[in-house]
Design an enzyme around this catalytic site. Structure first.
Site, short mmCIF file in Angstrom:
data_model
loop_
_atom_site.label_atom_id
_atom_site.label_comp_id
_atom_site.label_asym_id
_atom_site.label_seq_id
_atom_site.Cartn_x
_atom_site.Cartn_y
_atom_site.Cartn_z
N HIS A 108 0.82 -1.21 0.00
CA HIS A 108 0.00 0.00 0.00
C HIS A 108 0.86 1.26 0.00
O HIS A 108 0.42 2.32 -0.41
CB HIS A 108 -0.92 0.03 1.23
CG HIS A 108 -1.79 -1.18 1.35
ND1 HIS A 108 -2.79 -1.46 0.46
CD2 HIS A 108 -1.78 -2.20 2.24
CE1 HIS A 108 -3.38 -2.60 0.81
NE2 HIS A 108 -2.77 -3.07 1.88
N THR B 233 -6.23 6.52 8.13
CA THR B 233 -6.77 6.71 6.77
C THR B 233 -6.73 5.42 5.96
O THR B 233 -6.98 5.42 4.75
CB THR B 233 -5.98 7.80 6.01
OG1 THR B 233 -4.62 7.36 5.85
CG2 THR B 233 -6.00 9.12 6.75
ZN LIG Z 1 -0.93 7.51 6.22
#
Ligand SMILES: [Zn+2]
Length: 336
Positions: A175, A286
């Site tokens: 990610h 997030t």
């Molecule tokens: Zn972050």
């Protein structure tokens, strides 16, 4: 004898009719039987000369009629009992099916997916559907990132940084590029000390300041002794090369999820901007599971990194930012 023939014919019609009748009409189907038996017996008059005496013949006929009537009554009773049993069984089956359906509705489907992304079917709008533990990603009311605006300008206490050269490891977790830090790096704010755990990169910046986005952002995740998170955001803009970021890039892993442990130290002070004014608000992680109660500290002054450094990250992660979330009237404070 004619009586007998009429009775048999009549009983055949009745039993056929009552067998085809729906269950709730069974009682009324029984009624005509008695009437028919009476009706059939009323006009009966023998037309031939019986071998028996008329009295004996009548007695025999009556006996036969009585026997047949008893048989019909017995048969009808059995049919009614069968029908009643079928009605009860059907009702039970209906109730069981209904109960099963209700139970299925009430039992939440447990989802335990772990794969998520920034676009497509497993993108931010669907994070909530991937794993049952990620509910906040869809229903949370204090999510991050946000567009930081209308901050209350106050005399915010300065963040006290206590960073020192530390060993680190670099991982490409699929990610982002994430740097895990050895212990001993702290920031103190609101009279609480938070220890730096890791830092990672997003492109473009997830947060916006008065609607303005930045080319990248570095998030430094800190945890206090109770496990509460404080996230320090350093916005990145194009400019001169940033040495600490270069050290991380120099040690990028060749493969995902395979950490690199360089024999070097990182001094996080080198990454901090000169000016230390900041915005602060309460938000969330997030990325899934989007846990809330995260204290966000967003430094106002961006940090510079070179276009080549930005380009290098974009080759790995051209886009890894969650969309802006509703600020929903949250208090945002900023340094005067
Ligand atoms: Zn972050």
């Amino acid at each position: 004898m004619r009586n007998l023939v009429a009775l048999v014919a009549c009983s055949f019609v009745i039993s056929t009719a009552s067998a085809n009748d729906p269950p709730n009409t069974a009682p009324s189907a029984a009624k005509p039987v008695v009437e028919s038996v009476k009706a059939a017996s009323a006009p009966a008059k023998p037309v031939y000369v019986p071998r028996l005496s008329p009295a004996a013949q009548r007695a025999q006929d009556e006996q036969a009629e009585a026997d047949l009537a008893a048989k019909i009554a017995e048969r009808l009773a059995a049919m009614r009992a069968n029908q009643a049993a079928r009605v009860v069984a059907a009702s039970k089956a209906r109730k069981a099916a209904e109960a099963k359906r209700k139970k299925a509705e009430q039992t939440p489907v447990v989802r335990n997916g772990t794969h998520w992304s920034y676009e497509g079917e497993q993108g931010p709008a669907n994070w909530v559907n991937i794993n049952s533990e990620w509910g906040k990603c869809g229903t949370g009311k204090r999510q991050s990132p946000i567009n930081i605006r209308d901050g209350m300008k106050v005399d915010l206490e300065p963040i006290a940084f206590d960073y020192k050269p530390s060993s680190f490891s670099v991982i490409d977790n699929g990610h982002t590029i994430q740097v895990s830090m050895a212990g001993g790096n702290y920031l103190t704010v609101q009279n609480r000390a938070f220890e730096l755990v890791e830092f990672h990169f997003h492109r473009p910046s997830e947060e916006r300041i008065n609607g303005k986005g930045f080319e990248m952002v570095v998030h430094l995740a800190h945890k206090d002794i109770d496990g509460q998170l404080a996230m320090l955001a350093l916005l990145l803009e194009r400019g001169k090369q940033q040495d600490l970021i270069q050290t991380v890039w120099n040690n990028l892993p060749l493969e995902k999820n395979l950490p690199v442990n360089p024999a070097l130290l990182l001094d996080m002070n080198e990454l901090l901007p000169q000016k230390r004014e900041y915005f602060t608000y309460m938000g969330s992680m997030t990325t899934p599971p989007c846990s809330e109660d995260v204290l966000w500290l967003v430094m106002k002054q961006p940090v510079q990194a070179s276009p080549a450094q930005m380009a290098l990250f974009s080759r790995l992660y051209p886009f890894n930012a969650r969309p802006i979330q509703a600020s929903a009237g949250r208090v945002i404070k900023e340094s005067n």
